[in-house]
Each structure stands twice: as structure tokens, then as C-alpha cells.
Design an enzyme around this catalytic site. Sequence first.
Site, PDB file in Angstrom:
ATOM      1  N   ASP A  40      13.082  -8.201  -4.125  1.00 36.71           N
ATOM      2  CA  ASP A  40      12.799  -6.866  -3.410  1.00 36.71           C
ATOM      3  C   ASP A  40      13.506  -5.932  -4.016  1.00 36.71           C
ATOM      4  O   ASP A  40      14.908  -5.739  -4.128  1.00 36.71           O
ATOM      5  CB  ASP A  40      13.253  -7.191  -2.038  1.00 36.71           C
ATOM      6  N   ASP A  67       8.581  -0.279  -4.233  1.00 42.25           N
ATOM      7  CA  ASP A  67       9.318  -1.159  -3.354  1.00 42.25           C
ATOM      8  C   ASP A  67       8.318  -2.548  -3.427  1.00 42.25           C
ATOM      9  O   ASP A  67       7.606  -2.776  -2.728  1.00 42.25           O
ATOM     10  CB  ASP A  67       9.373  -0.730  -1.767  1.00 42.25           C
TER      11      ASP A  67
END
EC number: 3.4.23.-
Length: 265
Positions: free
Chosen positions: A35, A176
Amino acid sequence: DSGSAVVALTNDRDTSYFGEIGIGTPPQKFTVIFDTGSSVLWVPSSKAHSMYESSGSSTYKEQDFIEATDETDNVFLHRLFDGILGLSFQTISVPVWYNMLNQGLVKRFSFWLNRNVDEEEGGELVFGGLDPNHFRGDHTYVPVTYQYYWQFGIGDVLIGDKSTGFCAPGCQAFADSGTSLLSGPTAIVTQINHAIGANSEELNVFGLTPEQYILKGEATQCISGFTAMDATLLGPLWILGDVFMRPYHTVFDYGNLLVGFAEAA
């Protein structure tokens, strides 16, 4: 690149991409989402997933962390992955991948996310380089404007070929890998969803209790990949999640503080 490490990723219905890591000595295996929108490493203990046993590792104290031994929620219970490994900056918290950075092993990493859920290869994360098999042409690099997320400035948002003018005063965005959709200011996302025919103006509203809507099943409708989010702290902000990162091979260059995009192949 020579000296790079490749992590194969699994595509879970275009909603998340995860791969395998090992923690401790000898390594205990976990599947995690890599992430770029966070910096922490989460490895929850759950009967449905792998469980980290600290006493089974001879290097248990080499990395500072918090271990939760009891959790009342079931956030990861029905997920195919065990946890999350953050790849953002230490402004949030010191991420695990900074160990690789401080040892001079990794200055950049890159993502390729496969949109075809039927293919065995779900995606690829390369630590230390990039895979030329998964992009076309040269990357366009933009400077990181704030070392919190992998954040950069954008000059305009177009719907079709027409400028919205919304970002004339300036907008910020960050790539992201841990977000499924593409989030942006409500004013623009509403226009985008209207342009692609996604609306709820003609629908009736029917109330449901939690017992009625919490179930496991296959989706039967198309859902817009754009979701509205109005950030008050950072101003107009776009979160370029997997919806954006699938068509664009993305490079995160810590050594030069750049983010690069090229057409994915």
C-alpha cells in the site's frame, strides 16, 4: 534491473492486489496488500489467516512494532489477504521498506496491475527497478510535493476533451496502490459519473436492516470506479487508486523523489 526483487501479485476481482512476504527468521509467510497510501505493516491474528508467532523468530526485536493480541472487529476475516504493508513515507510512521532503503538496497519500486482477472498473473511489484515487459514508451515523471503520501500536483481535470477548470488554482493527487477506486472532489466526480451515465436519480430507496444486507454473493451490477471525497486539510485532492494504476505502469522513485507513469503493457 540487476539487483531488483520481483513480487508476484494476485488480482482479487480488480478490488485489491496482494503478494507474499516473510517475517522473522526463519520467515513466516503472509499475503499482504502493498500500500503506497500508508506506512505501517499490519499482520492481524485471525483464525481465517496466517498468524505471526513472535517466539518463532530469532530476529523478533530487530524492528520496532506493536503487536495486537486481541481484536473485536473482523476487518480481514473474509479477505483473501492477511494484512497490509505500507510503502509511503516515514512522516506517517517509519515503514518497513525503509530498512531496505537504509541498507542501500532499494531506491525505487514500481507497480504493474493486471486488469484481466482471468489471467494467472495478477500483477507485479519490483523493488529496486522496473520491468520493461510491462510498459510502453518512456515514463513521465512528476516531483513529489509533500513527503507524506506519494503526492504531486496536477494542473487540470478533463471530461472528454473539455477542461473542468476545477484545478486552475491547483490540485494535489497521490498514487495509492491500496485504494480500489479513483477518489476526487464531489463537484468533479458528480460530473464524471453523469457523463458516463452513472446516477441514482431514477431509483427508489428501500431500507434494509444489517441482517438483510450483510451477505456473501456475486455482484450483478456495474459500479462506477469514481468516488467522491472532499479533503478539507489538503485542499482539492485526488486519490489515484487501482482504477488509475491499472492502465499506467507506476514508478515510485525515492532517490529522486519522483513518481513516474507510462502506458502499461
